[in-house]
Design a protein around this motif. Structure first.
Motif, mmCIF file in Angstrom:
data_model
loop_
_atom_site.group_PDB
_atom_site.id
_atom_site.type_symbol
_atom_site.label_atom_id
_atom_site.label_comp_id
_atom_site.label_asym_id
_atom_site.label_seq_id
_atom_site.Cartn_x
_atom_site.Cartn_y
_atom_site.Cartn_z
ATOM 1 N N CYS A 126 -7.075 -2.219 1.486
ATOM 2 C CA CYS A 126 -6.125 -2.238 2.602
ATOM 3 C C CYS A 126 -6.904 -2.056 3.892
ATOM 4 N N CYS A 130 0.843 -1.198 0.000
ATOM 5 C CA CYS A 130 0.000 0.000 0.000
ATOM 6 C C CYS A 130 0.878 1.246 0.000
ATOM 7 N N PRO A 165 -2.404 -4.979 0.850
ATOM 8 C CA PRO A 165 -3.860 -5.003 0.603
ATOM 9 C C PRO A 165 -4.380 -6.412 0.341
ATOM 10 N N CYS A 196 -5.921 -1.897 6.897
ATOM 11 C CA CYS A 196 -5.245 -1.152 7.959
ATOM 12 C C CYS A 196 -5.777 0.274 8.081
ATOM 13 N N CYS A 256 1.344 -1.276 4.037
ATOM 14 C CA CYS A 256 0.608 -2.495 4.380
ATOM 15 C C CYS A 256 0.369 -3.331 3.127
#
Length: 245
Positions: A207, A188, A195, A209, A193
Protein backbone atom coordinates in the motif's frame (compact mmCIF):
# COMPACT_ATOMS: atom_id res chain seq x y z
CA UNK A 1 -128.14 55.92 73.89
CA UNK A 2 -131.65 56.69 72.64
CA UNK A 3 -134.41 54.19 72.34
CA UNK A 4 -134.38 53.89 68.55
CA UNK A 5 -130.64 53.10 68.47
CA UNK A 6 -131.04 50.41 71.11
CA UNK A 7 -133.83 48.82 69.15
CA UNK A 8 -131.70 48.78 66.00
CA UNK A 9 -128.78 47.14 67.78
CA UNK A 10 -131.04 44.48 69.27
CA UNK A 11 -132.49 43.66 65.87
CA UNK A 12 -129.01 43.29 64.31
CA UNK A 13 -127.86 40.97 67.08
CA UNK A 14 -130.92 38.83 66.72
CA UNK A 15 -130.50 38.57 62.97
CA UNK A 16 -126.80 37.64 63.38
CA UNK A 17 -127.65 34.89 65.85
CA UNK A 18 -130.16 33.43 63.43
CA UNK A 19 -127.73 33.44 60.43
CA UNK A 20 -124.66 32.06 62.31
CA UNK A 21 -125.75 28.37 62.25
CA UNK A 22 -126.45 28.62 58.55
CA UNK A 23 -122.99 30.08 57.88
CA UNK A 24 -121.37 27.40 59.98
CA UNK A 25 -123.18 24.64 58.13
CA UNK A 26 -122.25 26.18 54.80
CA UNK A 27 -118.55 26.37 55.81
CA UNK A 28 -118.68 22.74 56.95
CA UNK A 29 -120.22 21.65 53.62
CA UNK A 30 -117.58 23.56 51.65
CA UNK A 31 -114.77 22.02 53.73
CA UNK A 32 -116.23 18.54 53.34
CA UNK A 33 -116.58 19.01 49.58
CA UNK A 34 -112.95 20.18 49.30
CA UNK A 35 -111.79 17.11 51.23
CA UNK A 36 -113.73 14.85 48.91
CA UNK A 37 -112.25 16.48 45.80
CA UNK A 38 -108.64 16.52 47.10
CA UNK A 39 -106.66 13.16 47.24
CA UNK A 40 -104.64 14.45 50.15
CA UNK A 41 -106.15 14.51 53.62
CA UNK A 42 -104.04 16.03 56.34
CA UNK A 43 -105.63 13.82 58.96
CA UNK A 44 -104.71 10.66 57.07
CA UNK A 45 -101.59 11.84 55.16
CA UNK A 46 -99.16 9.60 57.01
CA UNK A 47 -101.34 6.55 56.57
CA UNK A 48 -102.48 6.92 52.96
CA UNK A 49 -99.74 8.94 51.13
CA UNK A 50 -96.91 6.96 49.50
CA UNK A 51 -93.84 8.69 48.05
CA UNK A 52 -93.09 7.77 44.43
CA UNK A 53 -89.37 7.74 45.28
CA UNK A 54 -89.61 4.87 47.76
CA UNK A 55 -90.93 1.37 47.71
CA UNK A 56 -92.27 -0.56 50.62
CA UNK A 57 -93.91 0.67 53.75
CA UNK A 58 -93.11 3.86 55.58
CA UNK A 59 -90.82 2.11 58.05
CA UNK A 60 -89.25 -0.24 55.46
CA UNK A 61 -88.01 1.93 52.60
CA UNK A 62 -86.17 0.01 49.83
CA UNK A 63 -83.15 2.15 48.86
CA UNK A 64 -81.52 -0.47 46.56
CA UNK A 65 -84.15 -0.84 43.91
CA UNK A 66 -82.64 -2.28 40.70
CA UNK A 67 -84.47 -1.39 37.49
CA UNK A 68 -85.84 -4.24 35.45
CA UNK A 69 -84.10 -4.38 32.08
CA UNK A 70 -85.85 -7.53 30.97
CA UNK A 71 -87.34 -6.03 27.84
CA UNK A 72 -83.86 -4.96 26.69
CA UNK A 73 -82.31 -8.36 27.28
CA UNK A 74 -81.25 -10.42 24.28
CA UNK A 75 -83.45 -13.33 23.39
CA UNK A 76 -80.38 -15.53 22.74
CA UNK A 77 -78.58 -17.46 25.41
CA UNK A 78 -75.57 -16.10 27.26
CA UNK A 79 -73.27 -18.69 25.62
CA UNK A 80 -74.44 -17.71 22.15
CA UNK A 81 -73.79 -14.05 22.83
CA UNK A 82 -70.29 -14.80 24.09
CA UNK A 83 -69.51 -16.89 21.03
CA UNK A 84 -70.64 -14.07 18.77
CA UNK A 85 -68.52 -11.55 20.67
CA UNK A 86 -65.46 -13.81 20.55
CA UNK A 87 -65.97 -14.34 16.83
CA UNK A 88 -66.17 -10.61 16.15
CA UNK A 89 -63.11 -9.83 18.28
CA UNK A 90 -61.12 -12.63 16.63
CA UNK A 91 -62.18 -11.54 13.14
CA UNK A 92 -61.20 -7.93 13.71
CA UNK A 93 -57.94 -9.07 15.31
CA UNK A 94 -57.14 -11.23 12.28
CA UNK A 95 -57.91 -8.41 9.87
CA UNK A 96 -55.73 -6.04 11.90
CA UNK A 97 -52.83 -8.51 11.91
CA UNK A 98 -53.19 -9.04 8.15
CA UNK A 99 -53.16 -5.31 7.52
CA UNK A 100 -50.10 -4.83 9.75
CA UNK A 101 -48.32 -7.70 7.98
CA UNK A 102 -49.00 -6.21 4.54
CA UNK A 103 -47.86 -2.78 5.71
CA UNK A 104 -44.58 -4.12 7.11
CA UNK A 105 -44.03 -6.29 4.03
CA UNK A 106 -44.54 -3.35 1.67
CA UNK A 107 -42.19 -1.25 3.77
CA UNK A 108 -39.48 -3.92 3.70
CA UNK A 109 -39.89 -4.42 -0.05
CA UNK A 110 -39.41 -0.70 -0.60
CA UNK A 111 -36.35 -0.71 1.65
CA UNK A 112 -34.78 -3.81 0.06
CA UNK A 113 -32.11 -3.65 -2.61
CA UNK A 114 -33.11 -3.05 -6.20
CA UNK A 115 -32.63 -5.56 -9.01
CA UNK A 116 -29.36 -4.03 -10.23
CA UNK A 117 -27.93 -4.14 -6.72
CA UNK A 118 -28.99 -7.75 -6.27
CA UNK A 119 -27.35 -8.59 -9.58
CA UNK A 120 -24.05 -7.42 -8.10
CA UNK A 121 -24.49 -9.40 -4.90
CA UNK A 122 -22.74 -12.37 -6.49
CA UNK A 123 -20.03 -12.39 -9.15
CA UNK A 124 -18.95 -15.38 -11.21
CA UNK A 125 -15.28 -15.65 -12.13
CA UNK A 126 -13.97 -17.86 -14.93
CA UNK A 127 -10.77 -19.26 -13.43
CA UNK A 128 -9.55 -20.60 -16.75
CA UNK A 129 -8.84 -17.02 -17.81
CA UNK A 130 -6.35 -16.44 -14.96
CA UNK A 131 -2.89 -17.90 -15.68
CA UNK A 132 -0.69 -19.25 -12.90
CA UNK A 133 1.29 -16.58 -11.07
CA UNK A 134 -1.07 -13.73 -12.07
CA UNK A 135 -3.54 -11.46 -10.31
CA UNK A 136 -6.92 -10.18 -11.44
CA UNK A 137 -9.11 -7.53 -9.83
CA UNK A 138 -12.87 -8.16 -9.72
CA UNK A 139 -15.37 -5.45 -8.74
CA UNK A 140 -17.84 -6.84 -6.22
CA UNK A 141 -20.34 -4.70 -4.29
CA UNK A 142 -18.37 -1.61 -5.17
CA UNK A 143 -15.13 -3.01 -3.76
CA UNK A 144 -12.09 -4.48 -5.51
CA UNK A 145 -11.42 -8.19 -5.00
CA UNK A 146 -7.97 -9.66 -5.59
CA UNK A 147 -7.87 -13.13 -7.11
CA UNK A 148 -4.39 -14.67 -7.23
CA UNK A 149 -3.49 -17.91 -9.02
CA UNK A 150 -0.54 -18.91 -6.89
CA UNK A 151 2.37 -21.02 -7.97
CA UNK A 152 3.67 -24.04 -6.07
CA UNK A 153 6.59 -22.01 -4.72
CA UNK A 154 4.26 -19.28 -3.46
CA UNK A 155 2.05 -21.86 -1.76
CA UNK A 156 5.08 -23.41 -0.05
CA UNK A 157 6.35 -19.99 1.04
CA UNK A 158 2.99 -19.07 2.56
CA UNK A 159 2.63 -22.38 4.37
CA UNK A 160 6.19 -22.44 5.76
CA UNK A 161 5.94 -19.00 7.34
CA UNK A 162 5.87 -18.96 11.17
CA UNK A 163 2.43 -17.36 11.37
CA UNK A 164 2.31 -17.36 15.19
CA UNK A 165 4.83 -14.49 15.26
CA UNK A 166 2.87 -12.29 12.89
CA UNK A 167 0.93 -9.17 13.90
CA UNK A 168 -2.38 -10.81 12.96
CA UNK A 169 -1.63 -14.52 13.44
CA UNK A 170 -3.38 -16.70 10.88
CA UNK A 171 -2.22 -19.85 9.06
CA UNK A 172 -2.41 -19.94 5.29
CA UNK A 173 -4.82 -22.88 5.20
CA UNK A 174 -7.40 -20.76 7.09
CA UNK A 175 -7.27 -18.10 4.36
CA UNK A 176 -7.83 -20.30 1.31
CA UNK A 177 -10.24 -23.04 0.23
CA UNK A 178 -7.93 -24.22 -2.50
CA UNK A 179 -4.19 -23.57 -2.02
CA UNK A 180 -3.69 -22.31 -5.58
CA UNK A 181 -6.45 -19.70 -5.36
CA UNK A 182 -6.16 -16.74 -3.00
CA UNK A 183 -9.22 -14.45 -2.82
CA UNK A 184 -9.12 -11.22 -0.77
CA UNK A 185 -10.75 -7.81 -0.58
CA UNK A 186 -8.38 -5.28 -2.12
CA UNK A 187 -8.84 -2.80 0.71
CA UNK A 188 -6.01 -1.93 3.07
CA UNK A 189 -7.00 -2.51 6.70
CA UNK A 190 -5.33 0.75 7.73
CA UNK A 191 -7.33 3.50 6.01
CA UNK A 192 -9.06 1.71 3.13
CA UNK A 193 -6.57 2.31 0.34
CA UNK A 194 -6.07 -0.15 -2.53
CA UNK A 195 -2.71 -1.98 -2.35
CA UNK A 196 -0.57 -2.75 -5.38
CA UNK A 197 -0.08 -6.42 -6.34
CA UNK A 198 3.27 -8.16 -6.77
CA UNK A 199 5.01 -5.42 -4.79
CA UNK A 200 6.45 -4.80 -1.36
CA UNK A 201 9.16 -6.45 0.68
CA UNK A 202 7.40 -9.82 0.85
CA UNK A 203 6.39 -10.41 -2.75
CA UNK A 204 2.72 -9.89 -2.08
CA UNK A 205 0.93 -6.52 -1.94
CA UNK A 206 2.09 -3.05 -0.99
CA UNK A 207 0.00 0.00 0.00
CA UNK A 208 1.88 3.10 -1.20
CA UNK A 209 -0.34 5.47 0.77
CA UNK A 210 1.07 4.63 4.21
CA UNK A 211 3.60 1.87 3.55
CA UNK A 212 1.82 -1.32 4.62
CA UNK A 213 3.31 -4.60 3.30
CA UNK A 214 1.42 -7.89 2.84
CA UNK A 215 2.85 -11.31 1.99
CA UNK A 216 1.74 -13.82 -0.63
CA UNK A 217 -1.05 -14.95 1.69
CA UNK A 218 -2.32 -11.38 2.23
CA UNK A 219 -1.08 -11.22 5.83
CA UNK A 220 0.23 -7.91 7.12
CA UNK A 221 3.98 -8.00 7.69
CA UNK A 222 5.04 -4.39 7.93
CA UNK A 223 3.57 -0.88 8.18
CA UNK A 224 0.64 0.66 10.07
CA UNK A 225 -2.06 -1.82 8.92
CA UNK A 226 -3.36 -3.68 12.00
CA UNK A 227 -5.00 -6.69 10.29
CA UNK A 228 -4.61 -9.04 7.36
CA UNK A 229 -6.53 -8.41 4.13
CA UNK A 230 -10.13 -9.55 4.54
CA UNK A 231 -11.37 -12.76 2.95
CA UNK A 232 -14.85 -12.47 1.35
CA UNK A 233 -17.42 -15.22 0.95
CA UNK A 234 -16.76 -17.33 -2.10
CA UNK A 235 -17.24 -20.86 -3.36
CA UNK A 236 -16.35 -23.20 -6.21
CA UNK A 237 -19.64 -24.59 -7.58
CA UNK A 238 -17.79 -26.45 -10.33
CA UNK A 239 -14.31 -26.84 -11.77
CA UNK A 240 -13.00 -23.71 -13.41
CA UNK A 241 -15.74 -21.49 -11.89
CA UNK A 242 -15.76 -19.41 -8.72
CA UNK A 243 -18.69 -17.44 -7.27
CA UNK A 244 -17.93 -14.50 -4.98
CA UNK A 245 -20.70 -13.56 -2.57
Amino acid sequence: MSLPSKATTSLLRHAGRQQLPALRSSAALVQKRNRADSPFDASTSHAEFTSPFHRGTRNEQDTTVIPNWGKYRSSSSETGNKLFQYFMVGSFGGLTALGAKNTVQDFLVNMSASADVLAQAKVEVDLSQIPEGKNVIIKWRGKPVFVRHRTADEIKEAEDEDWKKLRDPQPDEDRVKKPEWLVMLGVCTHLGCVPIGEAGDYGGWFCPCHGSHYDISGRVRKGPAPLNLEIPEYDFPEDGLMVIG
